[in-house]
Design a protein around this motif. Structure first.
Motif, PDB file in Angstrom:
ATOM      1  N   ARG A   1       0.806  -1.226   0.000  1.00 37.55           N
ATOM      2  CA  ARG A   1       0.000   0.000   0.000  1.00 37.55           C
ATOM      3  C   ARG A   1       0.838   1.275   0.000  1.00 37.55           C
ATOM      4  O   ARG A   1       0.279   2.365   0.112  1.00 37.55           O
ATOM      5  N   SER A   2       2.150   1.159  -0.161  1.00 34.23           N
ATOM      6  CA  SER A   2       3.024   2.317   0.073  1.00 34.23           C
ATOM      7  C   SER A   2       3.814   2.675  -1.184  1.00 34.23           C
ATOM      8  O   SER A   2       4.691   1.923  -1.625  1.00 34.23           O
ATOM      9  N   ARG A   3       3.503   3.834  -1.736  1.00 30.53           N
ATOM     10  CA  ARG A   3       4.190   4.322  -2.923  1.00 30.53           C
ATOM     11  C   ARG A   3       5.681   4.539  -2.627  1.00 30.53           C
ATOM     12  O   ARG A   3       6.037   5.157  -1.632  1.00 30.53           O
ATOM     13  N   GLY A   4       6.513   4.011  -3.503  1.00 29.47           N
ATOM     14  CA  GLY A   4       7.954   4.152  -3.332  1.00 29.47           C
ATOM     15  C   GLY A   4       8.604   3.022  -2.566  1.00 29.47           C
ATOM     16  O   GLY A   4       9.841   2.988  -2.449  1.00 29.47           O
ATOM     17  N   SER A   5       7.816   2.078  -2.070  1.00 27.97           N
ATOM     18  CA  SER A   5       8.387   0.976  -1.301  1.00 27.97           C
ATOM     19  C   SER A   5       9.063  -0.033  -2.223  1.00 27.97           C
ATOM     20  O   SER A   5       8.540  -0.378  -3.288  1.00 27.97           O
ATOM     21  N   LEU A   6      10.233  -0.508  -1.793  1.00 25.01           N
ATOM     22  CA  LEU A   6      10.952  -1.576  -2.492  1.00 25.01           C
ATOM     23  C   LEU A   6      10.822  -2.858  -1.691  1.00 25.01           C
ATOM     24  O   LEU A   6      10.841  -2.837  -0.448  1.00 25.01           O
ATOM     25  N   SER A   7      10.704  -3.972  -2.392  1.00 29.08           N
ATOM     26  CA  SER A   7      10.625  -5.263  -1.723  1.00 29.08           C
ATOM     27  C   SER A   7      11.920  -5.566  -0.983  1.00 29.08           C
ATOM     28  O   SER A   7      12.968  -4.965  -1.249  1.00 29.08           O
ATOM     29  N   ARG A   8      11.832  -6.484  -0.049  1.00 28.11           N
ATOM     30  CA  ARG A   8      12.997  -6.929   0.718  1.00 28.11           C
ATOM     31  C   ARG A   8      13.334  -8.361   0.335  1.00 28.11           C
ATOM     32  O   ARG A   8      12.445  -9.214   0.264  1.00 28.11           O
ATOM     33  N   PRO A   9      14.615  -8.643   0.087  1.00 30.48           N
ATOM     34  CA  PRO A   9      14.996 -10.024  -0.237  1.00 30.48           C
ATOM     35  C   PRO A   9      14.756 -10.943   0.962  1.00 30.48           C
ATOM     36  O   PRO A   9      14.628 -10.471   2.100  1.00 30.48           O
ATOM     37  N   PRO A  10      14.697 -12.243   0.742  1.00 32.39           N
ATOM     38  CA  PRO A  10      14.325 -13.173   1.815  1.00 32.39           C
ATOM     39  C   PRO A  10      15.193 -13.071   3.063  1.00 32.39           C
ATOM     40  O   PRO A  10      14.702 -13.279   4.173  1.00 32.39           O
ATOM     41  N   HIS A  11      16.477 -12.774   2.901  1.00 33.52           N
ATOM     42  CA  HIS A  11      17.363 -12.719   4.064  1.00 33.52           C
ATOM     43  C   HIS A  11      17.715 -11.270   4.414  1.00 33.52           C
ATOM     44  O   HIS A  11      18.828 -10.972   4.843  1.00 33.52           O
ATOM     45  N   TYR A  12      16.723 -10.391   4.269  1.00 34.76           N
ATOM     46  CA  TYR A  12      16.960  -8.964   4.514  1.00 34.76           C
ATOM     47  C   TYR A  12      17.470  -8.706   5.926  1.00 34.76           C
ATOM     48  O   TYR A  12      18.368  -7.896   6.131  1.00 34.76           O
TER      49      TYR A  12
ATOM     50  N   ASP B   1       2.375  15.465 -11.593  1.00 32.80           N
ATOM     51  CA  ASP B   1       2.573  15.797 -10.180  1.00 32.80           C
ATOM     52  C   ASP B   1       1.335  15.459  -9.363  1.00 32.80           C
ATOM     53  O   ASP B   1       0.203  15.769  -9.758  1.00 32.80           O
ATOM     54  N   GLY B   2       1.560  14.860  -8.199  1.00 35.09           N
ATOM     55  CA  GLY B   2       0.443  14.552  -7.312  1.00 35.09           C
ATOM     56  C   GLY B   2       0.699  13.288  -6.524  1.00 35.09           C
ATOM     57  O   GLY B   2       1.690  12.583  -6.733  1.00 35.09           O
ATOM     58  N   GLY B   3      -0.217  12.994  -5.609  1.00 37.30           N
ATOM     59  CA  GLY B   3      -0.144  11.771  -4.839  1.00 37.30           C
ATOM     60  C   GLY B   3       0.771  11.884  -3.639  1.00 37.30           C
ATOM     61  O   GLY B   3       1.434  12.900  -3.418  1.00 37.30           O
ATOM     62  N   PRO B   4       0.825  10.821  -2.836  1.00 33.64           N
ATOM     63  CA  PRO B   4       1.658  10.836  -1.632  1.00 33.64           C
ATOM     64  C   PRO B   4       3.142  10.833  -1.972  1.00 33.64           C
ATOM     65  O   PRO B   4       3.563  10.311  -3.010  1.00 33.64           O
ATOM     66  N   ALA B   5       3.939  11.426  -1.084  1.00 37.04           N
ATOM     67  CA  ALA B   5       5.396  11.400  -1.261  1.00 37.04           C
ATOM     68  C   ALA B   5       5.888   9.970  -1.177  1.00 37.04           C
ATOM     69  O   ALA B   5       5.486   9.218  -0.285  1.00 37.04           O
ATOM     70  N   PRO B   6       6.767   9.544  -2.073  1.00 40.57           N
ATOM     71  CA  PRO B   6       7.284   8.173  -2.013  1.00 40.57           C
ATOM     72  C   PRO B   6       8.229   7.985  -0.837  1.00 40.57           C
ATOM     73  O   PRO B   6       8.971   8.900  -0.474  1.00 40.57           O
ATOM     74  N   PHE B   7       8.217   6.790  -0.269  1.00 43.77           N
ATOM     75  CA  PHE B   7       9.078   6.482   0.856  1.00 43.77           C
ATOM     76  C   PHE B   7       9.380   4.992   0.850  1.00 43.77           C
ATOM     77  O   PHE B   7       8.510   4.172   0.621  1.00 43.77           O
ATOM     78  N   SER B   8      10.644   4.651   1.122  1.00 45.59           N
ATOM     79  CA  SER B   8      11.064   3.259   1.189  1.00 45.59           C
ATOM     80  C   SER B   8      11.595   2.938   2.574  1.00 45.59           C
ATOM     81  O   SER B   8      12.382   3.698   3.129  1.00 45.59           O
ATOM     82  N   ARG B   9      11.194   1.808   3.113  1.00 46.26           N
ATOM     83  CA  ARG B   9      11.740   1.289   4.362  1.00 46.26           C
ATOM     84  C   ARG B   9      12.815   0.228   4.099  1.00 46.26           C
ATOM     85  O   ARG B   9      13.285  -0.415   5.034  1.00 46.26           O
ATOM     86  N   THR B  10      13.186   0.064   2.854  1.00 47.99           N
ATOM     87  CA  THR B  10      14.174  -0.936   2.463  1.00 47.99           C
ATOM     88  C   THR B  10      15.477  -0.245   2.083  1.00 47.99           C
ATOM     89  O   THR B  10      15.483   0.650   1.244  1.00 47.99           O
ATOM     90  N   SER B  11      16.566  -0.649   2.701  1.00 47.22           N
ATOM     91  CA  SER B  11      17.905  -0.237   2.281  1.00 47.22           C
ATOM     92  C   SER B  11      18.654  -1.489   1.862  1.00 47.22           C
ATOM     93  O   SER B  11      18.428  -2.583   2.383  1.00 47.22           O
ATOM     94  N   PHE B  12      19.574  -1.331   0.930  1.00 46.82           N
ATOM     95  CA  PHE B  12      20.264  -2.516   0.417  1.00 46.82           C
ATOM     96  C   PHE B  12      21.613  -2.114  -0.185  1.00 46.82           C
ATOM     97  O   PHE B  12      21.878  -0.946  -0.386  1.00 46.82           O
TER      98      PHE B  12
END
Length: 420
Positions: free
Chosen positions: A194-205, A409-420
């Motif tokens: 549900r989160s714009r800008g989110s990146l998936s996390r690999p299995p062993h994140y 332009d528009g919509g929620p600001a993108p944000f990622s909780r994934t670093s890699f």
């Protein structure tokens, strides 16, 4: 002297390959100033690497030359993931652990590895690539641009901390991180969808990002603590992983990961952290615009110490990528993109209607001119069209730039909780 380029198979158990894999891991540790791997540490790294089936590239000094051995002069790793564009989950090419030894700089090693790897991403049908950077001047020439931002925050949890409008609900369960099982992964997946800008996390994140293994100490992480929030029905809807930094004042807790499937659950986790004994300050990475600020009785209790770019994107397939993102008005513009690497180059008609767009090649007159790096920064909406135009990164007649802004332009600001 020509170096030897190779791609290592993490599942190859031959002695030579395992020696090179360990040398590769040692090279990345050296580049990012981490401790040298122990045998156990290498086992942890190898298991984590096998978990997400990466392509492990490197460049080695050839046998017989001084300095030859299993440790490469350059490293590069990539793997498959996905990006939440705000409209759909799009296949993503994720790049990490890019390094070149100081003894082999300015010899074209990075350019060769990046060129070959992005060609592989295109062949695999991945329309976007992503990475995080330690130096902001390197990756623009490869078509990457900063696309999401994050804040480093400090929250004063002394008597100033209060959430007067937030009603408590559910409960907190203290849980050791190594007993959480798949719960963090499952809750993150729900947030990711549900989160714009989110990146998936690999299995062993968790292992890769130091959440269960301390790479500096080369030992299991004994300082990490965890807690889970459960809603009124007893269903987990958020978790936090954190470390207390010791008794030196201000007594600080570092929040390593905080994920919740609702704003209410997230604020409940902040309340839990704030109410811990022997704690003065919470430190965390967070969205630049965060509901916590507006929930606090004293907004200054949350202090932003730094705002920086986080995820850098690279558009590889313009029609597929642009058609997968949301659009915010009806209209069209002809966009011309320069890309020396060729992947995004061309002139494209972007016709938006009812929240979606059709993108097709065209020979019509150009409305807006840009490059691959700028298009990649614009992609998630983390920077506005007018800002990029004012910076000289988008060029066109004012009415054409206004047309692009009205649809892009528009919509929620993108944000990622994934670093890699």
């Amino acid at each position: 002297m020509a170096l030897e380029f190779d791609i290592l198979d993490p599942f190859d158990e031959s002695a030579e390959n395992l020696s090179r894999l360990r040398g590769w891991a040692d090279a990345t540790g050296r580049a990012f100033h981490q401790a040298r791997l122990t045998d156990e540490g290498f086992g942890v790294w190898l298991a984590a690497s096998r978990g997400f089936e990466p392509r492990i590239r490197g460049a080695w000094v050839p046998a017989g030359e001084f300095g030859a051995g299993p440790v490469p002069a350059a490293t590069f790793i990539s793997f498959a993931g996905e990006l939440n564009t705000g409209a759909e989950l799009l296949p993503l090419h994720m790049i990490s652990d890019v390094s070149v030894s100081p003894s082999h700089r300015r010899q074209g090693l990075l350019r060769r590895m990046m060129t070959e790897d992005l060609d592989h991403a295109v062949a695999e049908g991945r329309p976007l690539a992503a990475l995080t950077v330690t130096e902001g001047s390197i990756y623009g020439r490869f078509g990457f641009g900063p696309a999401t931002w994050r804040a480093q925050v400090e929250v004063d949890v002394s008597a100033r901390f209060a959430l007067p409008g937030v009603q408590p609900y559910g409960r907190i369960a203290m849980v050791a991180p190594d007993t959480m099982g798949t719960l963090p992964r499952d809750l993150f997946a729900a947030w990711h969808r549900r989160s714009r800008g989110s990146l998936s996390r690999p299995p062993h994140y968790d292992i890769v990002t130091r959440k269960s293994w301390d790479w500096q100490e080369q030992a299991p992480d004994r300082k990490l603590r965890g807690a889970v929030h459960l809603d009124d029905a007893g269903v987990p809807d958020g978790f936090v992983l954190y470390r207390h930094q010791g008794w030196d004042r201000p007594r600080t807790v570092q929040v390593e990961d905080l994920v919740a499937v609702s704003p209410a659950a997230e604020l409940a986790l902040w309340r839990f952290l704030a109410e811990m004994d022997l704690t003065d300050v919470l430190k965390a990475s967070a969205p630049v615009e965060d509901p916590l600020t507006w929930a606090l009785a004293d907004p200054r209790s949350r202090r932003v110490t730094e705002v920086g770019d986080h995820i850098w994107l690279r558009v590889l397939d313009v029609p597929r990528a642009l058609e997968a993102r949301p659009w915010y008005g009806d209209g069209e513009v002809v966009l011309e993109v320069d890309d020396p690497m060729g992947h995004a180059a061309g002139r494209w008609r972007v016709a938006a209607r009812d929240g979606a767009a059709t993108v097709t090649p065209t020979d019509d007159p150009v409305g807006v001119h840009t490059d691959a790096s700028t298009l990649s920064s614009l992609y998630l909406g983390g920077v506005r069209t007018r800002t990029l135009a004012d910076a000289g990164r988008l060029r066109g007649e004012p009415e054409q730039l206004t047309s692009l802004a009205s649809i892009a332009d528009g919509g929620p600001a993108p944000f990622s909780r994934t670093s890699f």
